[in-house]
Design a protein around this motif. Sequence first.
Motif, PDB file in Angstrom:
ATOM      1  N   PRO A  50      16.671 -24.266  44.152  1.00  0.00           N
ATOM      2  CA  PRO A  50      16.569 -25.307  42.740  1.00  0.00           C
ATOM      3  C   PRO A  50      16.474 -26.457  42.999  1.00  0.00           C
ATOM      4  O   PRO A  50      16.473 -26.969  44.050  1.00  0.00           O
ATOM      5  N   ALA A  51      16.002 -27.228  41.875  1.00  0.00           N
ATOM      6  CA  ALA A  51      15.354 -28.484  41.832  1.00  0.00           C
ATOM      7  C   ALA A  51      16.520 -29.444  42.585  1.00  0.00           C
ATOM      8  O   ALA A  51      17.627 -29.405  42.079  1.00  0.00           O
ATOM      9  N   GLY A  52      16.002 -30.234  43.433  1.00  0.00           N
ATOM     10  CA  GLY A  52      16.889 -31.140  43.957  1.00  0.00           C
ATOM     11  C   GLY A  52      17.887 -30.576  45.266  1.00  0.00           C
ATOM     12  O   GLY A  52      18.522 -31.387  45.852  1.00  0.00           O
ATOM     13  N   GLU A  53      17.926 -29.503  45.577  1.00  0.00           N
ATOM     14  CA  GLU A  53      18.700 -28.825  46.404  1.00  0.00           C
ATOM     15  C   GLU A  53      17.824 -28.762  47.922  1.00  0.00           C
ATOM     16  O   GLU A  53      16.564 -28.857  47.591  1.00  0.00           O
ATOM     17  N   PRO A  54      18.488 -28.794  48.947  1.00  0.00           N
ATOM     18  CA  PRO A  54      17.858 -28.910  50.269  1.00  0.00           C
ATOM     19  C   PRO A  54      17.061 -27.423  50.434  1.00  0.00           C
ATOM     20  O   PRO A  54      17.474 -26.491  49.812  1.00  0.00           O
ATOM     21  N   LEU A  72      28.088 -26.479  64.234  1.00  0.00           N
ATOM     22  CA  LEU A  72      26.946 -26.990  64.014  1.00  0.00           C
ATOM     23  C   LEU A  72      26.488 -27.321  62.323  1.00  0.00           C
ATOM     24  O   LEU A  72      26.630 -26.241  61.598  1.00  0.00           O
ATOM     25  N   SER A  73      26.311 -28.276  61.985  1.00  0.00           N
ATOM     26  CA  SER A  73      25.977 -28.808  60.462  1.00  0.00           C
ATOM     27  C   SER A  73      24.601 -29.611  60.518  1.00  0.00           C
ATOM     28  O   SER A  73      24.442 -30.634  61.361  1.00  0.00           O
ATOM     29  N   PHE A  74      24.012 -29.273  59.664  1.00  0.00           N
ATOM     30  CA  PHE A  74      22.497 -30.165  59.118  1.00  0.00           C
ATOM     31  C   PHE A  74      22.204 -29.718  57.839  1.00  0.00           C
ATOM     32  O   PHE A  74      22.422 -28.726  57.408  1.00  0.00           O
ATOM     33  N   THR A  75      21.294 -30.447  57.285  1.00  0.00           N
ATOM     34  CA  THR A  75      20.615 -30.402  56.016  1.00  0.00           C
ATOM     35  C   THR A  75      19.154 -30.442  56.175  1.00  0.00           C
ATOM     36  O   THR A  75      18.670 -31.539  56.881  1.00  0.00           O
ATOM     37  N   VAL A  76      18.140 -29.714  55.693  1.00  0.00           N
ATOM     38  CA  VAL A  76      16.883 -29.863  55.819  1.00  0.00           C
ATOM     39  C   VAL A  76      16.097 -30.126  54.369  1.00  0.00           C
ATOM     40  O   VAL A  76      16.330 -29.097  53.430  1.00  0.00           O
ATOM     41  N   PRO A  77      15.504 -31.372  54.204  1.00  0.00           N
ATOM     42  CA  PRO A  77      14.709 -31.511  52.970  1.00  0.00           C
ATOM     43  C   PRO A  77      13.735 -30.437  52.601  1.00  0.00           C
ATOM     44  O   PRO A  77      12.844 -30.065  53.765  1.00  0.00           O
ATOM     45  N   VAL A  78      13.381 -30.311  51.469  1.00  0.00           N
ATOM     46  CA  VAL A  78      12.184 -29.520  50.940  1.00  0.00           C
ATOM     47  C   VAL A  78      10.976 -30.192  51.559  1.00  0.00           C
ATOM     48  O   VAL A  78      10.841 -31.236  51.464  1.00  0.00           O
ATOM     49  N   GLY A  79      10.118 -29.493  52.185  1.00  0.00           N
ATOM     50  CA  GLY A  79       8.724 -30.004  52.301  1.00  0.00           C
ATOM     51  C   GLY A  79       8.598 -30.646  53.634  1.00  0.00           C
ATOM     52  O   GLY A  79       7.753 -31.410  53.927  1.00  0.00           O
ATOM     53  N   VAL A  92      19.683 -20.895  52.557  1.00  0.00           N
ATOM     54  CA  VAL A  92      18.385 -21.090  52.894  1.00  0.00           C
ATOM     55  C   VAL A  92      17.439 -20.712  51.536  1.00  0.00           C
ATOM     56  O   VAL A  92      17.832 -19.781  50.914  1.00  0.00           O
ATOM     57  N   ALA A  93      16.584 -21.832  51.135  1.00  0.00           N
ATOM     58  CA  ALA A  93      16.024 -21.735  49.774  1.00  0.00           C
ATOM     59  C   ALA A  93      16.997 -21.698  48.726  1.00  0.00           C
ATOM     60  O   ALA A  93      16.656 -20.794  47.743  1.00  0.00           O
ATOM     61  N   GLY A  94      18.187 -22.112  48.806  1.00  0.00           N
ATOM     62  CA  GLY A  94      19.176 -22.116  47.700  1.00  0.00           C
ATOM     63  C   GLY A  94      19.914 -21.036  47.686  1.00  0.00           C
ATOM     64  O   GLY A  94      20.748 -20.709  46.734  1.00  0.00           O
ATOM     65  N   VAL A  95      19.739 -19.981  48.829  1.00  0.00           N
ATOM     66  CA  VAL A  95      20.350 -18.464  48.905  1.00  0.00           C
ATOM     67  C   VAL A  95      21.543 -18.711  49.898  1.00  0.00           C
ATOM     68  O   VAL A  95      20.901 -19.039  50.922  1.00  0.00           O
TER      69      VAL A  95
END
Length: 339
Positions: A18-22, A42-49, A82-85
């Motif tokens: 969804p728009a705005g989500e990693p 382990l924790s991390f966030t990956v931005p889109v693109g 992953v991909a908002g799922v």
Amino acid sequence: MTMPTGRTSTAHHTADPPAGEPAIVATELVKTYGEVEALAGLSFTVPVGSVFGLLGPNGAGKSTTIKILTTLSRPTSGSAAVAGVDVLRRPDDVRRAIGVVTQGSGTDPMATGRENLLLAGRIHGMRGRTVRTRVDELLERFGLTEAARRVVRTYSGGMQRRLDVAMGLVHRPAVLFLDEPTTGLDPQARAEMWAEIARLAEHERLTVMLTTHYLEEADHLADDLLIVDRGRAVAQGSPEELKSELRGDAVVIELAPEADLALADAAIGGLAGAREVTVEGRTVRTRVDNGASAVPAVLAALERESVAVAAVTIARPALDDVYLRHTGRTFAAAEGGSR
């Protein structure tokens, strides 16, 4: 080289967050195998693109992380999307949204390159002209058009890895996982694969998660890096950000076989301006503000203690220095002692 994150493309993806989500969110992932703790929160966030690099020695937990994010394994505790799922609640939807290139080749060696790609597309529900057009596009992009009718067992290692990546892309995933994509390749094939990944990131608005134990590969390809050691995150940022945190130069002293390690450690540790002194084997490392001006003082201090020196080198900060600073050991030593 660091790849830009602001990529645009008209390509359609199987699913986007969804728009705005990693593109990827991992929260306190723990994975144990009996008494062995492969991941320890382990924790991390990956931005889109973006191209996100998971860097660590063999045994650091990189492949375990990939298995959880691609629904091939369940964490002992923690969560991921992953991909908002959610990967635990909706694994089938995650599988439709991702492409995966594992360390081992997933191709059929007795089928042609084109047949492998067509099969991969049909597994994802693609039919008719849609799958044929996509296969032709990928064969051209990865330089495999002329070899498309040859059976894969006749391909070079580099060609097989390019075909593996193409198969992971056939259904236009939102997130592509590359698990040690250049392991076992010769230097030329590795450089060619780097170029393919860089071009891939430029042509499609695709999130790429890359695991690697090659420092140069991570430095070359990743927008953002998470350095892991023994299942834990030790540092995160762009390669340049991580290296810029280290002031000055690294001075590396190779001691002669007869040198006294304890005397060398004490001599260098007592110098004004010498910091982060480590001894590993017969190598002593320290960080100083100006390597060229510090070397004479380093050599003089060792000579006063009658410590014989074989060689001295000066280097600007590198990812190996980042790893050393956060873990207390070099990357090569971690590789040698990994489980």
